[in-house]
Design a protein around this motif. Structure first.
Motif, PDB file in Angstrom:
ATOM      1  N   LEU A 119       0.788  -1.466  -0.082  1.00 48.68           N
ATOM      2  CA  LEU A 119       0.011  -0.041  -0.004  1.00 48.68           C
ATOM      3  C   LEU A 119       0.787   1.296   0.018  1.00 48.68           C
ATOM      4  N   HIS A 120       0.347   2.219  -0.694  1.00 44.12           N
ATOM      5  CA  HIS A 120       1.012   3.575  -0.689  1.00 44.12           C
ATOM      6  C   HIS A 120      -0.013   4.578   0.187  1.00 44.12           C
ATOM      7  N   PHE A 121       0.621   5.371   0.959  1.00 52.10           N
ATOM      8  CA  PHE A 121      -0.049   6.326   1.772  1.00 52.10           C
ATOM      9  C   PHE A 121       0.381   7.693   1.597  1.00 52.10           C
ATOM     10  N   ARG A 122       1.475   7.788   0.944  1.00 51.19           N
ATOM     11  CA  ARG A 122       2.186   9.214   0.766  1.00 51.19           C
ATOM     12  C   ARG A 122       2.436   9.770   2.211  1.00 51.19           C
ATOM     13  N   ASP A 123       2.169  11.382   2.143  1.00 54.67           N
ATOM     14  CA  ASP A 123       2.600  12.055   3.348  1.00 54.67           C
ATOM     15  C   ASP A 123       1.775  13.318   3.339  1.00 54.67           C
ATOM     16  N   GLY A 124       1.767  13.871   4.535  1.00 58.16           N
ATOM     17  CA  GLY A 124       1.227  15.277   4.655  1.00 58.16           C
ATOM     18  C   GLY A 124      -0.500  15.103   4.473  1.00 58.16           C
ATOM     19  N   ALA A 125      -1.125  16.229   3.708  1.00 57.46           N
ATOM     20  CA  ALA A 125      -2.506  16.212   3.495  1.00 57.46           C
ATOM     21  C   ALA A 125      -2.875  15.041   3.012  1.00 57.46           C
ATOM     22  N   THR A 126      -2.439  14.594   1.883  1.00 56.12           N
ATOM     23  CA  THR A 126      -2.709  13.517   1.192  1.00 56.12           C
ATOM     24  C   THR A 126      -2.741  12.145   1.999  1.00 56.12           C
ATOM     25  N   MET A 127      -1.763  11.874   2.633  1.00 58.35           N
ATOM     26  CA  MET A 127      -1.863  10.766   3.712  1.00 58.35           C
ATOM     27  C   MET A 127      -2.938  10.899   4.735  1.00 58.35           C
ATOM     28  N   ARG A 128      -3.399  12.118   5.161  1.00 58.84           N
ATOM     29  CA  ARG A 128      -4.179  12.270   6.175  1.00 58.84           C
ATOM     30  C   ARG A 128      -5.763  11.868   5.650  1.00 58.84           C
ATOM     31  N   ALA A 129      -5.758  12.087   4.245  1.00 59.94           N
ATOM     32  CA  ALA A 129      -7.102  12.164   3.690  1.00 59.94           C
ATOM     33  C   ALA A 129      -7.400  10.443   3.284  1.00 59.94           C
ATOM     34  N   VAL A 130      -6.236  10.043   3.087  1.00 62.83           N
ATOM     35  CA  VAL A 130      -6.333   8.569   2.543  1.00 62.83           C
ATOM     36  C   VAL A 130      -6.180   7.495   3.779  1.00 62.83           C
ATOM     37  N   VAL A 131      -5.599   7.799   4.676  1.00 60.21           N
ATOM     38  CA  VAL A 131      -5.442   6.631   5.854  1.00 60.21           C
ATOM     39  C   VAL A 131      -6.702   6.113   6.348  1.00 60.21           C
ATOM     40  N   PRO A 132      -7.625   6.974   6.426  1.00 63.01           N
ATOM     41  CA  PRO A 132      -9.004   6.405   6.886  1.00 63.01           C
ATOM     42  C   PRO A 132      -9.502   5.534   6.272  1.00 63.01           C
ATOM     43  N   HIS A 133      -9.489   5.477   4.891  1.00 65.72           N
ATOM     44  CA  HIS A 133     -10.120   4.347   3.856  1.00 65.72           C
ATOM     45  C   HIS A 133      -9.338   3.120   4.206  1.00 65.72           C
ATOM     46  N   THR A 134      -8.265   2.953   4.456  1.00 67.04           N
ATOM     47  CA  THR A 134      -7.326   1.686   4.695  1.00 67.04           C
ATOM     48  C   THR A 134      -7.780   1.246   6.061  1.00 67.04           C
ATOM     49  N   ALA A 135      -7.748   2.027   7.056  1.00 69.10           N
ATOM     50  CA  ALA A 135      -7.989   1.985   8.438  1.00 69.10           C
ATOM     51  C   ALA A 135      -9.269   1.271   8.682  1.00 69.10           C
ATOM     52  N   ARG A 136     -10.432   1.715   7.820  1.00 64.42           N
ATOM     53  CA  ARG A 136     -11.698   1.196   8.018  1.00 64.42           C
ATOM     54  C   ARG A 136     -11.777  -0.216   7.121  1.00 64.42           C
ATOM     55  N   GLN A 137     -10.957  -0.445   6.300  1.00 64.98           N
ATOM     56  CA  GLN A 137     -11.085  -1.685   5.737  1.00 64.98           C
ATOM     57  C   GLN A 137     -10.061  -2.877   6.129  1.00 64.98           C
ATOM     58  N   PHE A 138      -9.092  -2.427   6.693  1.00 56.55           N
ATOM     59  CA  PHE A 138      -7.828  -3.365   7.253  1.00 56.55           C
ATOM     60  C   PHE A 138      -7.254  -3.350   8.398  1.00 56.55           C
ATOM     61  N   ALA A 139      -7.019  -4.258   8.979  1.00 58.18           N
ATOM     62  CA  ALA A 139      -6.228  -4.315  10.271  1.00 58.18           C
ATOM     63  C   ALA A 139      -4.750  -3.774  10.213  1.00 58.18           C
ATOM     64  N   ARG A 140      -4.085  -4.275   9.423  1.00 58.64           N
ATOM     65  CA  ARG A 140      -2.848  -3.828   9.067  1.00 58.64           C
ATOM     66  C   ARG A 140      -2.430  -3.718   7.631  1.00 58.64           C
ATOM     67  N   ALA A 141      -1.342  -2.881   7.356  1.00 59.80           N
ATOM     68  CA  ALA A 141      -0.963  -2.938   5.776  1.00 59.80           C
ATOM     69  C   ALA A 141       0.464  -2.738   5.951  1.00 59.80           C
ATOM     70  N   ILE A 142       1.200  -3.248   4.926  1.00 61.05           N
ATOM     71  CA  ILE A 142       2.701  -2.894   4.747  1.00 61.05           C
ATOM     72  C   ILE A 142       2.608  -1.738   3.677  1.00 61.05           C
ATOM     73  N   VAL A 143       3.337  -0.847   4.461  1.00 59.11           N
ATOM     74  CA  VAL A 143       3.329   0.659   3.756  1.00 59.11           C
ATOM     75  C   VAL A 143       4.570   0.701   3.008  1.00 59.11           C
ATOM     76  N   MET A 144       4.203   1.346   1.778  1.00 58.32           N
ATOM     77  CA  MET A 144       5.597   1.410   0.793  1.00 58.32           C
ATOM     78  C   MET A 144       6.269   2.786   1.217  1.00 58.32           C
ATOM     79  N   PRO A 145       7.444   2.707   0.961  1.00 57.41           N
ATOM     80  CA  PRO A 145       8.446   3.895   1.431  1.00 57.41           C
ATOM     81  C   PRO A 145       8.781   4.781   0.438  1.00 57.41           C
ATOM     82  N   ASN A 146       8.170   4.699  -0.731  1.00 54.45           N
ATOM     83  CA  ASN A 146       8.743   5.713  -1.952  1.00 54.45           C
ATOM     84  C   ASN A 146       8.126   6.888  -1.824  1.00 54.45           C
ATOM     85  N   LEU A 147       8.451   7.454  -0.603  1.00 57.48           N
ATOM     86  CA  LEU A 147       8.109   9.103  -0.560  1.00 57.48           C
ATOM     87  C   LEU A 147       9.396  10.002  -1.260  1.00 57.48           C
TER      88      LEU A 147
END
Ligand code: DOR
Ligand code: ZN
Length: 352
Positions: free
Chosen positions: A22-50
């Motif tokens: 999974l890709h979360f990015r950082d900053g405002a984009t991350m804050r907008a997208v994290v809730p979608h994944t947290a609602r669906q999944f217990a854990r996620a492997i977060v990609m480091p390509n910031l």
């Protein structure tokens, strides 16, 4: 209905799934997208390509804190961090991060293969010491499996990677745990099927749903473009067979990759499909069509933790057979993001 056919179930309850890519990015984009994944999944492997990439244990620990702060109250979600390998990765730092529980895996991007991969690895042989150490301590290696040589056709880059890089790597270090990520070809399925149990693969929803026509027929459709790029229909069918085969080597990894609408709808559109908001519904549509609902829990909730050596989740989630309209766009922090299946109706909904 014939005598032998069973009525299709209207709901499915399974252990809570995890997203193993999974890709979360950082900053405002991350804050907008994290809730979608947290609602669906217990854990996620977060990609480091910031930009800059997350190359050290200290950077991964800081990034993990920023992600945790973006998880909505009341949701239980654990980000599992990865380090971005470079030609200069320090094996000591990696091993310490793994031992301390900060790092779950390390990520190999061949330099230039995809978004923010410019600092990636120029030649895998430069990583010999790092990979030997990872094999010794049981630290999994996540691989973006595409060669980057200009003369190799973009639709062949995964298959060529198997021959030139992956097969020799696995032969050299048979005990290294390798996740061949977001596989897109029947060659990848054949390779994983034939490999030792130390080799597994993730499969995205988009590569189960679309073939390369989706990107080009009737006009260029940037929201269907990701890397590795979708291939011919026979490859999509091979992926569907693999995902629904009950093999423990295949598990869920969305590769959800948020890019703002204007960065996709551009003369040089970014690679990446944002599927996080309806990821489970998207996968389930495939398992339903393949008459494999009974195999979904293995793919979504059991095979990943088994491979990574982590406990399975105890919590259960339920999906119901309900028409679910995917919106045309969602909030992406600084700008809107067009989700996968935008404007389509999916046949399932996660209800809790
Ligand atoms: O389509 C992709 N997008 N593939 C990748 O490998 C990276 C990702 C991204 O970071 O946007
Ligand atoms: Zn990815």
């Amino acid at each position: 209905m014939t005598e032998t056919s069973r009525p299709a179930p209207d709901s499915l309850t399974i252990r809570r799934p995890d997203d193993w890519h999974l890709h979360f990015r950082d900053g405002a984009t991350m804050r907008a997208v994290v809730p979608h994944t947290a609602r669906q999944f217990a854990r996620a492997i977060v990609m480091p390509n910031l930009s800059p990439p997350v190359t050290t244990t200290a950077m991964a620990a800081d990034y993990r804190e920023r992600i945790r702060a973006a998880v909505p109250a009341g949701l239980d979600f654990t980000p599992l961090m990865t380090a971005y390998l470079t030609d200069d990765t320090d094996p000591e730092d990696l091993a310490r991060g793994f031992a301390d529980g900060v790092l779950t895996a390390a990520k190999l991007y061949p330099a230039g293969a995809t978004t923010n991969s410019a600092s990636g690895v120029t030649d895998i042989r430069r990583l010999d010491a790092v990979l030997e150490r990872m094999a010794a301590i049981g630290m999994p290696l996540c691989i973006h499996g595409e060669v980057t040589e200009a003369e190799v056709d973009i639709f062949d880059r995964e298959a060529v990677f198997i021959d030139r890089v992956l097969a020799p790597l696995v032969a050299r270090l048979p005990e290294l745990k390798v996740i061949f990520e977001h596989i897109t070809t029947e060659q990848a399925v054949d390779f994983v099927d034939a490999a030792a149990p130390q080799v597994a693969a993730t499969i995205t929803p988009q590569h189960l749903h679309i073939n390369r026509n989706a990107i080009l027929v009737g006009g260029i459709r940037p929201h269907m473009f990701c890397l590795p790029v979708a291939k011919r229909e026979r490859h999509r069918l091979a992926l569907r067979r693999a995902a629904t085969s009950a093999s423990v080597k295949y598990f869920l990894g969305t590769d959800s990759a948020p890019h703002h609408r204007h960065d996709k709808e551009s003369a040089c559109g970014c690679a990446g499909i944002f599927n996080a908001p309806f990821a489970l519904e998207s996968y389930l549509a495939v398992f339903d069509a393949e008459d494999a609902l009974d195999r979904f829990e293995g793919f979504a909730s059991l095979n990943g933790p088994r491979f990574y050596g982590l406990p399975v989740n105890e919590e259960r989630v339920t999906l119901q057979r309900v028409a679910t309209l995917v919106p045309d766009e969602v909030d992406g922090g600084d700008a809107a993001i067009v989700p996968f299946h935008a404007g389509e109706t999916l046949g399932w909904r996660l209800v809790g």
